[in-house]
Enzyme design. Structure first.
Site, short mmCIF file in Angstrom:
data_model
loop_
_atom_site.label_atom_id
_atom_site.label_comp_id
_atom_site.label_asym_id
_atom_site.label_seq_id
_atom_site.Cartn_x
_atom_site.Cartn_y
_atom_site.Cartn_z
N ASP A 180 14.23 12.81 32.22
CA ASP A 180 13.85 13.84 33.19
C ASP A 180 13.88 15.18 32.44
O ASP A 180 14.16 15.26 31.24
CB ASP A 180 14.76 13.77 34.41
CG ASP A 180 14.12 14.44 35.63
OD1 ASP A 180 13.14 15.19 35.47
OD2 ASP A 180 14.61 14.24 36.75
C1 NOJ Z 1 12.47 17.07 37.55
C2 NOJ Z 1 12.62 16.10 38.68
O1 NOJ Z 1 13.94 15.62 38.72
C3 NOJ Z 1 11.67 14.92 38.59
O2 NOJ Z 1 11.79 14.16 39.74
C4 NOJ Z 1 10.27 15.40 38.37
O3 NOJ Z 1 9.40 14.30 38.34
C5 NOJ Z 1 10.21 16.19 37.07
N1 NOJ Z 1 11.11 17.33 37.14
C6 NOJ Z 1 8.81 16.71 36.75
O4 NOJ Z 1 8.46 17.71 37.58
#
Ligand code: NOJ
Length: 891
Positions: free
Chosen positions: A313
């Site tokens: 992430d």
């Molecule tokens: C952080 C988030 O936790 C995740 O769910 C998301 O897909 C990504 N950023 C990309 O935006």
């Protein structure tokens, strides 16, 4: 964490212009037919053939590391973007946090094509894979369709509808040039204080798993032909229950709970074969998920059999240092994470790209991250691209975007009908009559930003003057239904913590509402929350904000019937408010088709939703999920239970039967069914949900007080009956026993044969120049082993795999020795043998034969020992995993 504060179309234009992409000045409206036709005219650089092994073998270490990078293009300046491909060889780009470089669908598709041309022509020739957030639609661009958020889709109990919504989402994301959608969220809802509660599908693991798997199927349908995208089951795993309810704060979850609940929806999603998995940003039991080889390798790969790509992430290698206080520096974090199993790093900007790239390159040069690990990760990236057809055709067709984006409107409306959950309805407050005079008031009456929630053309929801999904509001739906009879009162909006949290009810507004309400037949108050995402959505308050409670108080004592509609991402509202309302409907974040809420309020559609979570009466009752252990009493400690939700008609459920009625061998039975007859006993057509649950009164560990096995939703006309059958795997009843995984029998038949064969091999070698009945020996040894395994000796005596391997080898050696002695005895005459036995001091023995026998036995033993050692090494990884698992269970 770095977030840009909005996309810049200008920057994107500069970017793509700088790269010599197709001319796109003027945006979607200005795109000429020739420009559209430029696609596929053969003038673009072609990617290499999709021979992954060859591409990989031609790559330098630097290029392989580049494949492991996913860079956020929304924050990269035009003058830097080239360097992403020429200096860092990045394998992937993303629209981070729902902020695309352009919100115009055509412009985005053309821009991504332009970048792709550059990556292929000027970079290393390998196309990039482009990802964006698709948690409730392809809601990063103007005019898109926002479906209700996940927690509402859980209320529909409808995997087909989920798949339809996801299919449109995949088509739409592909039409704007993307190849990868970051959805579904497969964590279970556990704590409504958490800012991402609404992104979960349910607190029930199987329901979340069923719907998540449907989302994977829908998103990936047609992905290899650019109508569909790779899905990403996220966030792996156990992200959804931070101990204090705050996003990304530590989770402390006993492994029994992990295995029986948190991992289940992920596993079910993975069985639908998503091409990617996104990793949990938080820590689980003291280890950041990104550094947990137990989670990322033992569980994800070895147990669940996932073969796709595991992406981090947002900046999570950095978080190990800056947030979790786990690693001393970035290099250590990268080493731990990549070695644990992270294949790709999602990075917010150039600085983070550079940091990761440099750290990993140093680590590989120093031998701290093996080259084989880099090869494995880069190969997974390339295989993803091959599966997405990017080597065959890396470019999107921008002409498709206008037709596709914003479609599936019927499905969006149906999702609202199917999810709306009627939780209270006294005195026939609902449905509203067409002739009723209605006062419609509250913060969420007429607000697209609110009804779409977070992750909608912006991380924290819509910007006021920005691009939007198509939308009808609740006020639109109500007024178009009975024009002239609905009086709308704007009270002010509910925003999130990025701006003022709540309006205050002015005396003027209050008086106006009360004055109109006194004369109306019904007051409909649309209450709730504004949009939010991630940590900005954390709350320690489940009661409604003060101003909204004042609004309820203002009309509660009038003679007019009061209907409350909640637009929110979690169970906001407590018994104090509920007691003052005659009817109460949970509308969640309904998305684009907010107007469809009116269809349900007026009874044109039955409220089809049933809660996918248990609704606590305030934060004091958290945690409060329905499948806890006893002695919690059903309903006594919550406002509404899991599954709550009424229809406008009544149903009776009778003649429950379960088949088979008794089970002798659970392992051989596989599935069972529960059937019930549902009858519509009311006077209008409605939607019934037959949901099967199971429990056990006692056992070796406590059993959840209820476990959902499955459900079937049916529409029935008045007076009609239907027999409904729910099929479920018996495995769904399983719980993790006290010594789980310690006493598993894990040797497979072929492993047993290999073990058996090693001493035989020694025996054969030794008896080359002897006359022994090798074939006989072989069958005796194999038979003994098969019996040992089939009688389940390993399970019964609780051995680990290594010990079991030793036992097998020693048993075989014993058989070998025994057989050698028998051979020897049978080779000697009985008389000689007797002489030997009775006169040991002067044996009449053929010493040559005795030597041969000893030689034979020593060789068999040596082979047995070597075999045992090899097998211990072979099993070591699994044994280690078992021990870790057992240690975790024992915590
Ligand atoms: C952080 C988030 O936790 C995740 O769910 C998301 O897909 C990504 N950023 C990309 O935006």
């Amino acid at each position: 964490m770095t977030r840009n504060d909005g996309p810049s179309r200008r920057r994107f234009l500069q970017t793509t212009g700088a790269l010599g992409a197709a001319a796109i000045a003027g945006g979607a409206e200005g795109v000429s037919a020739e420009e559209m036709q430029a696609y596929g005219d053969g003038s673009r650089p072609a990617p290499p053939e999709a021979d992954v092994e060859t591409i990989l073998s031609n790559m330098s270490v630097e290029e392989k590391i580049g494949q492991m990078i996913q860079a956020n293009v929304s924050t990269v300046d035009a003058d830097q973007v080239e360097s992403l491909f020429t200096d860092y060889h990045v394998g992937s780009l993303l629209t981070g946090s729902a902020y695309p470089p352009s919100r115009d669908p055509v412009e985005l598709a053309k821009g991504i094509n332009g970048l792709q041309e550059y990556a292929i022509g000027e970079g290393n020739g390998v196309p990039f894979v482009y990802g964006l957030d698709t948690v409730h639609g392809n809601v990063t661009v103007d005019g898109s369709t926002a479906f209700p958020h996940h927690i509402a889709m859980g209320a529909t109990r409808d995997p087909d509808l989920m798949e339809t919504a996801a299919k449109h989402t995949g088509d739409s994301a592909a039409a704007v040039g993307a190849h990868w959608g970051f959805a579904p969220t497969s964590g279970i809802a556990r704590d409504p204080r958490w800012g991402r509660f609404y992104e979960t599908l349910s607190e029930d693991p199987h329901l979340a798993g069923e719907l998540g798997a449907a989302a994977v199927r829908g998103l990936q349908d047609g992905a290899s032909e650019h109508s569909g995208v790779a899905a990403s089951v996220k966030h792996f795993a156990a992200y959804s229950q931070p101990q204090n309810g705050n996003d990304r704060s530590p989770a402390r979850i006993p492994v029994r709970d992990l295995v029986e609940n948190h991992l289940v929806p992920h596993h079910m999603g993975i069985k639908a074969e998503p091409l990617t998995v996104m990793i949990n940003s938080g820590s689980v039991n003291g280890i950041p998920a990104h550094a947990s080889s137990w989670l990322l390798t033992d569980v994800l790969r070895d147990r669940m059999g996932f073969e796709g790509l595991a992406v981090s992430d947002w900046n999570d290698f950095y978080r190990m240092v800056e947030m979790h206080d786990y690693a001393p520096d970035l290099k250590t974090a990268v080493k731990e994470g990549v070695n644990a199993g992270v294949d790709m790093a999602m990075l917010s900007d150039m600085e983070h790209v550079d940091g990761f790239y440099t750290a990993l390159l140093d680590l590989v040069k120093a031998g701290d991250v093996p080259k084989s690990r880099i090869d494995e990760a880069a190969e997974r990236v390339l295989r993803l691209k091959a599966k997405l057809g990017l080597f065959a055709d890396p470019y999107a067709d921008p002409t498709k975007a206008p037709d596709v984006v914003g479609g599936a409107r019927d499905a969006a409306r149906e999702a609202v009908h199917e999810s709306l959950t009627l939780l209270k309805n006294e005195g026939g407050a609902l449905p509203l009559a067409d002739t009723d005079h209605i006062v419609l008031a509250g913060p969420n009456v007429d607000n697209v930003r609110t009804q779409c929630g977070g992750w909608t053309v912006g991380w924290q929801g819509l910007h006021e003057d920005d691009a939007k999904p198509w939308a009808t509001t609740i006020a639109d739906g109500m007024t178009s239904h009975t024009a002239g009879r609905v009086t709308v009162h704007e009270t002010g909006y509910t925003y999130n913590r990025l701006s003022d949290d709540e309006w205050s009810l002015s005396a003027e507004t209050r008086e106006a509402i009360v004055r109109d309400a006194e004369r109306a037949d019904r007051v409909v108050l649309v209450l709730g929350e504004g949009p939010y995402a991630e940590g900005y959505g954390n709350t320690d308050e489940l009661a409604l904000p003060d101003a909204q409670r004042e609004l309820v108080d203002a009309v509660a004592d009038l003679d007019t019937t009061v209907v409350g509609v909640l637009v929110a991402g979690r169970p906001r509202g407590t018994s104090e408010t509920l007691a003052k309302l005659d009817a109460f409907v949970m509308a969640y974040y309904p998305g684009s088709a907010g107007g469809a809420v009116a269809d349900v309020l007026y009874g044109d559609a039955d409220p089809g939703g049933r809660l996918a979570f248990r609704w606590p009466d305030g934060v004091g009752q958290v945690p409060n999920y329905y499948n806890q252990y006893h002695p919690a009493k059903d309903n006594a400690d919550a406002l509404f239970d899991f599954g709550a939700g009424e229809s406008y008609t009544d149903f009776s459920f009778s003649n429950l039967s379960v088949s088979p009625s008794s089970i002798a061998n659970a392992a051989k039975t596989g599935t069972a069914t529960a059937s019930v007859t549902v009858t519509n006993t009311g006077d209008r057509t409605g939607t019934a949900l037959a949901e099967a649950f199971y429990t056990e009164a006692y056992g070796s560990v406590q059993y959840p007080r209820r476990k959902r096995l499955g459900s079937e939703k049916i529409e029935l006309a008045p007076g009609r009956s239907k027999r409904v059958t729910v099929e479920f795997p018996l495995a769904a009843l399983a719980v993790v026993p006290p010594v789980a995984y310690r006493n598993r029998r894990v040797m497979l038949p072929w492993e047993v044969l290999v073990v058996a064969f090693l001493p035989v091999l020694g025996h054969v070698l030794a008896t080359w120049w002897l006359t022994t009945a090798v074939a006989t020996y072989l069958s005796v040894a194999a038979l003994a082993l098969v019996l040992v395994v089939e009688l389940d000796v390993f399970t019964t005596v609780r051995m680990t795999d290594g010990v079991a391997a030793f036992v097998v080898v020693v048993t075989t050696m014993a058989v070998a020795g025994l057989w050698a002695v028998v051979q020897w005895l049978s080779d000697r005459s009985l008389g000689t043998t007797l002489v030997y036995v009775s006169r040991p001091v002067t044996p009449a023995v053929d010493t040559a034969s005795l030597h041969a026998l000893m030689w034979d036995f020593v060789a068999a033993t040596a082979c047995g020992v070597v075999g045992a050692a090899l097998f211990v090494l072979y099993f070591q990884r699994r044994v280690r995993a078992d021990e870790r698992f057992a240690a975790e269970v024992a915590r």
